[in-house]
Design an enzyme around this catalytic site. Sequence first.
Site, short mmCIF file in Angstrom:
data_model
loop_
_atom_site.label_atom_id
_atom_site.label_comp_id
_atom_site.label_asym_id
_atom_site.label_seq_id
_atom_site.Cartn_x
_atom_site.Cartn_y
_atom_site.Cartn_z
N ASP A 72 26.62 -2.81 24.83
CA ASP A 72 27.05 -3.70 23.43
C ASP A 72 28.22 -4.13 24.28
O ASP A 72 28.52 -3.99 25.62
CB ASP A 72 27.30 -2.19 22.52
CG ASP A 72 27.05 -2.93 21.25
OD1 ASP A 72 27.92 -3.37 20.64
OD2 ASP A 72 25.67 -3.08 19.96
N SER A 290 21.01 -3.86 14.18
CA SER A 290 22.14 -2.95 14.64
C SER A 290 22.43 -1.82 14.21
O SER A 290 22.71 -1.37 15.18
CB SER A 290 23.30 -4.00 15.07
OG SER A 290 23.27 -5.01 16.15
#
Length: 833
Positions: A72, A290
């Site tokens: 990420d 997410s």
Amino acid sequence: MQGTSRLLRFETRLALSASATADVLMDLWDIDPLSGGQADDASSSQTLMDQAQDIFQNYGLDGSGQTVAVIDSGIAYDHVALGGGFGPGYRVVGGWDFAENDANPYDDGPSGFHGTHVAGTLAGSSDSFSGIAPGADLVALRVFDDYGGGNLDWIEDALAWVHENRFAFENPITAVNLSLGSVLPAEMASQIQAQLEDELSLLKADGIMVFAAAGNAFDADAPSQLAYPAASPSVTPVGSIAGDGSLSSFSQRTDGILVAPGELVNSSVPDHVLGRDGRIDDFVNATGTSMASPQIAGAAVLVREAMLSAGLDADGGAVLDHLYDTADRSTDDATGLTYYQINLTRAIEQLIVDGGGEEPTEPPAPTDPPVIEPEPIDAPVEDLGSIQWTQTELETGQWYTVDAERDGLLSIVRGDESEAALPIVIERVVGDTIVESGSATQRQFDVNVQAGETIRFRIDSSVGSTLAVEIANLVSVSDGQARFTGTDASDQVEIDLRNDAMLRFGNFEYHFSHGEISNLQILGGGGNDTVNVIGSEAVEKVTLRVGSGEIENASLLVQMSAVEKVSIEGGGGSDRAYLYDSSGNDTLSASPGDTKLSGVGFEHTVTGIRSIYVHATAGGNDTAYLYDSTGDDRLAIRPEFTSLRGDDFLSLVYGFDRVNAYGTAGGNDTADLYDSAGDDRMSANATNAYISGPGYYSQARHFESVVGHATAGGIDHATIYADSADQTLHNIGGLVQLDAGGGAVRAAQGFEIAETFLNGSPIIVAPQALAVEIDSDPIEEPEYRGVVTLDEDPTERSVSQRANEIMGLAQSRVQGPSDDEERDLLDQLFAEL
């Protein structure tokens, strides 16, 4: 005021804009939660988190013993909910920043927040907050820069990093979370998939579960279209549901998708998000798939922990099957597609309460021991006293008594090399009375005793008047644990795990059937003790520290303490070994399948295990010797660590002051030498290359190709030596390269100072310019330009000839670039031409 909370705009775009192919792979479409994306009840998005907290309270499951990789924007690891630090001993145990190419994967501003929010949802923990699996360790792999830009290569490198480092930490990496993706345009889909699919399928083969956000761009015209990489067959896609259990309007979906709450999920963010106040304790709400994906990843970690505790197979496929089997199935009203909402409570209780779904069996009814009538002792007895261990000659037909020193087994065995049985009569004595008696003919007798208890025995044998006998009171077994306590002498203990567990000491053998014990402890005594272990065919993890060690598989943990010398022989599984140095000067020798780390007072040897991780961080001046295989191997030397790997082995060493690597066993071996942030020195000739800097020195000998990289900083100096006029030098785009023939290469890239020598004389190799002014005046001091063969005069060569040579080199590179450095070199070559 601790932990300010507010509404955060839906998943600020993390555009991967660093390359043309990466422009299409961006984090998921922006939606304002105030315009239709807002959940009816913010608390409902915490349902799965509430279940996880109840599971911890009821069963103590929190994901301990596992590591999850978060690919990420990085993690703000100093956050109160994320451990407050980085590295071993903290919650975020390691990682890498692929955007800035350093070991500090922090979630920086101005765009950073996403990875920290995901990490908190997955495994955060503070006084007022808990993620799904707060006991799991985290690895931060940063693939976005400070402004949200990224690169497909960074994602590919991060996935490869997970595979290479899956056993590099105290707890193995068992899951990966990818809260990123995009719907791929048809003209670029195959290209992007080809770049990432190999790494994703490799992780699946490793048994690592990969979860990815399904996407936030639901399109009624393509109702089952997922973002990539969620669409990969090697990935488990995760969708988002609202508070009422229906699919979120923005969530992309496919038939049979796993879902979790993804609207207004509260989690951790870096300090800069709400305005820096110096307290890293902020939490905000965010919405998107997410936010759902890390909840499923955390749930999978908890299920795996429960399956292991129940003694079940817990590979990635088994965990996912159990999540589906215990989920709540629903149908999407808009598309008719089926989706599965995780029911974590049901998943765990079926494993813990129901024992994996099998009906519990009633234990057998206890039976009373036989009643033995006490009888007085009426024969002469010789008292041997209190015995820990002894080897002696005893008269046959004579009665002896011995007192137990500790609770456990009192063992008597023949003390010679004969395999013949030992006819013996053993009696348990209280005072002057025999309370239990028995006789048999076998090689070894084990009697359960309590400390201070007296045992009387007699050897009945016609072999002779005396017989060699060993007596020991060193082993105890209780509650699934067996323990060996050493003597004051230098003991040698052997452990064989190939079938059932077997412990051998001297002539004594102790066998433990599968499931009888889960823990075997070896406690060294006062001498210089040795433990030799033969592993099983199962996957085993070996950890060796000075004075202690462990070998662990799915059913047994062997622990050693106060032991000076340990030898481990792998049993054939996909084993890995971790070795740690002492505070003194230690030496490592590692070749494929054969490793030894030794220093003052200890020696650790590992054979038959081909994934080795060695840490030299305790102090001293430590030296490592690494040896290659007969195949094509790759060496990478960095100031912090060095790795040597081949098709079936990996030697990874950290913190050694001096590393010596040898490519002498065969194959076409390559070496990459990387600089430090300080001033470094590199030198390379036909057989040897080294790089050194503040506090480290590493060399590579007899590698076919050696390339030095100066990218970390400092004023770096490289020297390359040619030993034949037939060899060729190139100086192109910051790369100085010697082609020594037969595919052998010596190169230095990015060094501030680069020198070349032939037979001790300097050779000037200046860069090739596109426009060269030809001066009609005689050249007083000719310079070697571009590609130069050492036995010819460069002043006799035309600019077009030199340009043709550069193009030829470029074309040879195009035919098969082997890595990113070569692709970068191609760019530089064509830019010049």
